[in-house]
Enzyme design. Sequence first.
Site, PDB file in Angstrom:
ATOM      1  N   THR A   1      -0.234  -3.608  -7.801  1.00 29.19           N
ATOM      2  CA  THR A   1      -1.378  -4.736  -7.685  1.00 29.19           C
ATOM      3  C   THR A   1      -2.660  -4.123  -7.168  1.00 29.19           C
ATOM      4  O   THR A   1      -3.656  -4.880  -7.287  1.00 29.19           O
ATOM      5  CB  THR A   1      -0.816  -5.976  -6.859  1.00 29.19           C
ATOM      6  OG1 THR A   1      -0.669  -5.639  -5.326  1.00 29.19           O
ATOM      7  CG2 THR A   1       0.346  -6.875  -7.589  1.00 29.19           C
TER       8      THR A   1
ATOM      9  N   LYS B   1       9.843   2.644  -2.969  1.00 25.26           N
ATOM     10  CA  LYS B   1       9.082   2.737  -3.988  1.00 25.26           C
ATOM     11  C   LYS B   1       9.380   4.180  -4.400  1.00 25.26           C
ATOM     12  O   LYS B   1       8.432   5.045  -4.822  1.00 25.26           O
ATOM     13  CB  LYS B   1       7.478   2.706  -4.089  1.00 25.26           C
ATOM     14  CG  LYS B   1       7.072   1.374  -3.834  1.00 25.26           C
ATOM     15  CD  LYS B   1       5.881   0.878  -3.742  1.00 25.26           C
ATOM     16  CE  LYS B   1       5.477  -0.638  -3.447  1.00 25.26           C
ATOM     17  NZ  LYS B   1       5.529  -0.873  -2.172  1.00 25.26           N
TER      18      LYS B   1
ATOM     19  N   ARG C   1       2.022 -10.536   7.563  1.00 22.20           N
ATOM     20  CA  ARG C   1       1.297 -11.192   8.633  1.00 22.20           C
ATOM     21  C   ARG C   1       1.461 -12.601   9.141  1.00 22.20           C
ATOM     22  O   ARG C   1       1.179 -12.898  10.236  1.00 22.20           O
ATOM     23  CB  ARG C   1      -0.062 -10.645   8.518  1.00 22.20           C
ATOM     24  CG  ARG C   1      -0.037  -9.261   8.763  1.00 22.20           C
ATOM     25  CD  ARG C   1      -1.385  -8.327   8.153  1.00 22.20           C
ATOM     26  NE  ARG C   1      -1.383  -8.425   6.552  1.00 22.20           N
ATOM     27  CZ  ARG C   1      -2.298  -7.999   6.021  1.00 22.20           C
ATOM     28  NH1 ARG C   1      -3.130  -7.312   6.375  1.00 22.20           N
ATOM     29  NH2 ARG C   1      -1.899  -8.016   4.422  1.00 22.20           N
TER      30      ARG C   1
ATOM     31  N   ASP D   1      11.808  -0.876   1.087  1.00 22.25           N
ATOM     32  CA  ASP D   1      10.532  -0.911   0.082  1.00 22.25           C
ATOM     33  C   ASP D   1      10.243   0.645   0.100  1.00 22.25           C
ATOM     34  O   ASP D   1       8.981   0.962   0.814  1.00 22.25           O
ATOM     35  CB  ASP D   1       9.549  -1.694   0.496  1.00 22.25           C
ATOM     36  CG  ASP D   1       8.602  -2.023  -0.569  1.00 22.25           C
ATOM     37  OD1 ASP D   1       8.565  -1.434  -1.907  1.00 22.25           O
ATOM     38  OD2 ASP D   1       7.439  -2.638  -0.192  1.00 22.25           O
TER      39      ASP D   1
ATOM     40  N   ASP E   1      10.583  10.119  -8.826  1.00 17.86           N
ATOM     41  CA  ASP E   1      10.786  11.775  -8.867  1.00 17.86           C
ATOM     42  C   ASP E   1      11.596  12.234 -10.220  1.00 17.86           C
ATOM     43  O   ASP E   1      11.585  11.431 -10.798  1.00 17.86           O
ATOM     44  CB  ASP E   1      11.178  11.992  -7.461  1.00 17.86           C
ATOM     45  CG  ASP E   1      10.889  13.508  -6.859  1.00 17.86           C
ATOM     46  OD1 ASP E   1      11.081  14.369  -7.873  1.00 17.86           O
ATOM     47  OD2 ASP E   1      10.697  13.586  -5.516  1.00 17.86           O
TER      48      ASP E   1
ATOM     49  N   LYS F   1      12.289  -6.757   5.036  1.00 19.85           N
ATOM     50  CA  LYS F   1      11.868  -5.767   4.293  1.00 19.85           C
ATOM     51  C   LYS F   1      11.180  -4.520   5.248  1.00 19.85           C
ATOM     52  O   LYS F   1      10.356  -4.909   6.007  1.00 19.85           O
ATOM     53  CB  LYS F   1      10.532  -6.027   3.311  1.00 19.85           C
ATOM     54  CG  LYS F   1       9.865  -5.001   2.597  1.00 19.85           C
ATOM     55  CD  LYS F   1       9.158  -5.484   1.332  1.00 19.85           C
ATOM     56  CE  LYS F   1       7.711  -5.357   1.804  1.00 19.85           C
ATOM     57  NZ  LYS F   1       7.093  -4.163   1.962  1.00 19.85           N
TER      58      LYS F   1
HETATM   59  O1  C5P Z   1       1.190  -8.983   5.545  1.00 21.59           O
HETATM   60  P1  C5P Z   1       1.439  -9.321   4.034  1.00 21.59           P
HETATM   61  O2  C5P Z   1       2.181 -10.744   3.849  1.00 21.59           O
HETATM   62  O3  C5P Z   1       0.165  -9.249   3.278  1.00 21.59           O
HETATM   63  O4  C5P Z   1       2.549  -8.216   3.584  1.00 21.59           O
HETATM   64  C1  C5P Z   1       2.981  -8.116   2.393  1.00 21.59           C
HETATM   65  C2  C5P Z   1       3.923  -7.031   2.173  1.00 21.59           C
HETATM   66  O5  C5P Z   1       4.160  -6.765   0.755  1.00 21.59           O
HETATM   67  C3  C5P Z   1       3.479  -5.577   2.615  1.00 21.59           C
HETATM   68  O6  C5P Z   1       4.714  -5.112   3.045  1.00 21.59           O
HETATM   69  C4  C5P Z   1       2.718  -5.063   1.373  1.00 21.59           C
HETATM   70  O7  C5P Z   1       3.072  -3.455   1.729  1.00 21.59           O
HETATM   71  C5  C5P Z   1       4.051  -5.544   0.414  1.00 21.59           C
HETATM   72  N1  C5P Z   1       3.502  -5.435  -0.942  1.00 21.59           N
HETATM   73  C6  C5P Z   1       2.139  -6.213  -1.381  1.00 21.59           C
HETATM   74  N2  C5P Z   1       1.605  -6.104  -2.644  1.00 21.59           N
HETATM   75  C7  C5P Z   1       2.307  -5.206  -3.548  1.00 21.59           C
HETATM   76  C8  C5P Z   1       3.411  -4.502  -3.055  1.00 21.59           C
HETATM   77  C9  C5P Z   1       3.880  -4.654  -1.779  1.00 21.59           C
HETATM   78  O8  C5P Z   1       1.293  -6.779  -0.337  1.00 21.59           O
HETATM   79  N3  C5P Z   1       2.091  -5.148  -4.828  1.00 21.59           N
END
Ligand code: C5P
Length: 243
Positions: free
Chosen positions: A120, A67, A211, A65, A70, A38
Amino acid sequence: MPTEIAPRDRLIVALDLPSVADAEAMIARLGEAVTFYKIGMELTYAGGLGLAQRLGAEGKHVFMDLKLHDIPTTVERATRQIAKLGARFLTVHGFSQSMRAALAGAAGSSLELLAVTVMTSYDDSDLATAGYAMGVKELVARRAIQAKEVGIHGLILSPEETALVRPLIGPDMQLVTPGIRPAGSDVGDQKRIMTPALAIAGGADRLVVGRPVTAADDPADAAERIVADIAAAVALVGRTNRT
Ligand code: C5P
């Protein structure tokens, strides 16, 4: 046509890294362990579009990603440009106008669109402040139904929402969930988390993980462990898979 998704293709690693060089170093470390990446706004604005093209040409799946939201003409034209990169997924906010425009822009390409129902980070009081007369759950449900009606391919949502949404949209749309933490890993800034196995068992088709993989001492090993958890959960649930 619904067919099986390989457990490895269910793991999407978020390349939330500050530069293309960092992302390329991570991709090299992950090697064959990861098939799906992603690329979000941070990396895109740091020159990540070329990386997306290269990954696609190397046979990896790419999820942009971005989003989009517009006026319809802009969303349609932007989507058409992203489709040319060879990306597999693109996010669009779950407003009917934007979703329809993105579908028009993706027509004739293999790009699939994922709608973001409600961010979220929003709770009921954020929606009230913005003028919505309904809470998060109701708005997620409404937008999921609208996404299905316009023909969107899948949804991005919290793993806690999959059970609410699946009965509303039937078996064919893909549910993609972030907020995944393997047992024992750092929660970081995520608030509502689930393990890979529980998320799959709860109805997610693919998991976005950042992460817990990219900050691990051995990222490839961390990815392999998540793939193994996913495979075990899929086998346990024995459900019909989708691609
Ligand atoms: O590092 P981590 O596992 O928390 O990363 C989650 C990924 O999913 C990040 O790229 C974050 O921007 C994305 N994301 C999220 N919650 C959302 C939408 C996207 O954590 N509601």
